[in-house]
Design an enzyme around this catalytic site. Structure first.
Site, PDB file in Angstrom:
ATOM      1  N   ASP A  13       0.859  -1.182   0.000  1.00  0.00           N
ATOM      2  CA  ASP A  13       0.000   0.000   0.000  1.00  0.00           C
ATOM      3  C   ASP A  13       0.895   1.232   0.000  1.00  0.00           C
ATOM      4  OD1 ASP A  13      -1.864   1.934   0.393  1.00  0.00           O
ATOM      5  OD2 ASP A  13      -2.549   1.242   2.347  1.00  0.00           O
ATOM      6  N   ASP A  21      -2.912   2.596  -6.031  1.00  0.00           N
ATOM      7  CA  ASP A  21      -1.835   2.618  -5.030  1.00  0.00           C
ATOM      8  C   ASP A  21      -1.773   1.352  -4.171  1.00  0.00           C
ATOM      9  OD1 ASP A  21      -4.171   3.063  -3.713  1.00  0.00           O
ATOM     10  OD2 ASP A  21      -3.501   4.810  -2.591  1.00  0.00           O
ATOM     11  N   GLU A  22      -2.386   0.281  -4.636  1.00  0.00           N
ATOM     12  CA  GLU A  22      -2.365  -0.968  -3.863  1.00  0.00           C
ATOM     13  C   GLU A  22      -2.200  -2.161  -4.798  1.00  0.00           C
ATOM     14  OE1 GLU A  22      -5.354  -1.747  -0.662  1.00  0.00           O
ATOM     15  OE2 GLU A  22      -6.115   0.186  -1.323  1.00  0.00           O
TER      16      GLU A  22
END
Lengths: 80, 410
Positions: free
Chosen positions: B9, B104-105
């Site tokens: 993350d 973003d993960e």
């Protein structure tokens, strides 16, 4: 303060191993030495590819872009 | 073979990218949003801003109230997408099994290198700093499944590394709040609270059959499994992901509104975006769905099946407007209820090569105009040419978090 500039600028850059790095730029008659390239990214605008450099110079932050088709450098924005 | 999954993350992603790009922003409370001084929504807040209670999705005025010194940065999606691409290249150098969960993960399946998982996690952190920027940090969770890996990555922020072992499993699960679990949102949480279930320990005591009866087969079983840390869902890399089933776009409006002309302009803008993606991927669809969310988070949604396939934004908009009028009463100028979010999508897709071209001259003319507009936009960049009716949406969209449009040839 943040400001969109979008003006063509003259840049002295180092091209090495397929990689360009700005070294100096001239904006509105003043020379700025690039102290640090903080971030690089690429951006596609239509079918043109821009190489964007977020840099520090003279205590301010700037974003320069290089259009490799037209061989043009642009000062995109500035933080003062 | 032991399953080993990493969840990575990127910490306060958009804000960290901006702080990486601009040293003047480092150590300061910043929010990536729309244009400064204009009401918008916070897309991401820096850790310095989060300390004041600033959160994603918050109105800018609300954020400014919590943190008067908050600096608003206009979002730059192209920059974030490019950096994500470079991050994914780093991740794929360790395994081809990389599932892109969001911008973003990601999940990485490192089952082939279980014994080196911690070493790889630390190496990834070093490479991100070296190859992208020294301020870029991520939190990583390592576990035997995706659910636990994601839960673990949330445990230490920023720049955390949490490894779930059989010995630490219960400690990690029982110290979590129910809404820390991926899949337990506000509604499920409220229903669980209504049943007197407030903690993971309490959830564990509820028989599986009871949860299935209350929440249905899928959700009930999932809740029970999560309470004990079970999850057998695979990491789905992009090359194995299902074929696209629908295309959709949504927009949270900068302010709640009942201005019908503006809502229609936004609807047209979204429909044009959907249509442009359909055409780029050579698809057309015959199911149009529309969803409207109200300020209180309730919403209405409807869909319409067509007897023909569409890939023209104006046609999709027309159907969307029909659904809007049906779902939401309005006068000529005002909707009777204010709305906060609008989304439109097209499903029941088919490859355009399988369709026959229309013989109607007006349809052929419209197709020619649309394909000429596509050529111009492909060459000169998105939104170089667009329908004039979209302009009111553009004017306000410039102020919406995460979206920055350059109107060229103004």
């Amino acid at each position: 303060m943040y400001e969109e500039i979008n003006e063509r600028v003259t840049v002295v850059a180092v091209f090495k191993n397929g990689h360009a790095l700005p070294y100096l730029f001239n904006w509105r008659g003043r020379k700025y030495r690039v102290e640090e390239v903080n971030l690089e990214h690429e951006e596609r605008r239509g079918d043109e590819l821009l190489f964007c450099y977020s840099i520090s110079a003279g205590g301010n932050a700037y974003e320069l872009s290089f259009n490799n088709r037209h061989l043009v450098w642009t000062l995109e924005r500035v933080w003062q | 073979m032991t399953r080993t999954i990493l969840h990575i993350d990127m910490n306060s992603y958009f804000a960290t990218v901006e702080q990486q790009a601009n040293p003047l922003l480092r150590g300061k409370p910043i929010a990536v949003s729309g244009r400064p001084n204009i009401q918008s929504v916070v897309a991401t807040a820096s850790y310095e801003a989060k300390k004041y209670g600033v959160k994603s999705g918050m109105n800018t005025w609300e954020a400014k109230k919590l943190c008067p010194f908050l600096i608003f940065i206009p979002g730059d999606p192209n920059k974030y997408i490019d950096i994500t691409g470079r991050l994914i290249k780093i991740f794929k150098s360790y395994t081809p099994l990389v599932e892109i969960f969001s911008i973003d993960e990601v999940f990485l399946d490192l089952s082939h290198a279980s014994s080196r998982a911690q070493e790889i996690a630390l190496e990834i952190k070093v490479r991100i700093r070296r190859e992208i920027g020294d301020k870029m940090t991520c939190s990583i969770g390592v576990a035997s499944n995706k659910f636990l890996a994601k839960l673990a990555s949330e445990k230490k922020k920023p720049d955390g590394l949490t490894i779930v072992t059989p010995e630490t499993l219960d400690e990690i699960l029982l110290s979590s709040k129910l809404d820390d679990f991926c899949g337990i949102g506000r509604r499920i949480l409220a229903r669980l609270s209504g049943m007197g279930i407030y903690t993971v320990a309490q959830l564990r005591k509820v028989p599986r059959e009871f949860l299935v009866a209350a929440f249905g087969n899928v959700c009930g079983n999932h809740l029970h499994d999560m309470a004990f840390g079970f999850d057998d869902s695979p990491v789905v890399p992009d090359f194995e992901a299902d074929e696209q089933k629908s295309f959709g776009h949504s927009l949270t409006l900068p302010t709640e509104t009942d201005d019908r002309a503006y809502v229609e302009a936004v609807l047209l803008r979204l429909a044009e975006k959907v249509a442009r993606r359909l055409r780029a991927e050579n698809f057309a669809g015959r199911l149009v769905h529309l969803y409207i969310r109200f300020p209180n988070l309730g919403g209405v949604g409807e869909q319409k099946a067509l007897g023909y396939y569409v890939d023209d934004g104006y046609e999709i908009f027309g159907i969307g407007r029909e659904i809007l009028n049906k779902s939401l009463p309005s006068t000529d100028y005002r909707l009777l209820t204010k709305i906060r979010m609008l989304s439109i999508g097209v499903g029941s897709l088919v490859k355009k090569d399988l369709l026959t071209s229309s013989l109607l001259p007006e349809k052929q003319r419209a197709e020619k105009i649309v394909s000429s507009m596509d050529l111009v936009n492909n060459h000169f960049g998105e939104n170089t040419i667009f329908r004039a009716a979209v302009l009111p949406a553009f004017e306000r969209e410039k102020n919406v978090a995460g979206i920055r449009i350059k109107l060229r040839f103004q």
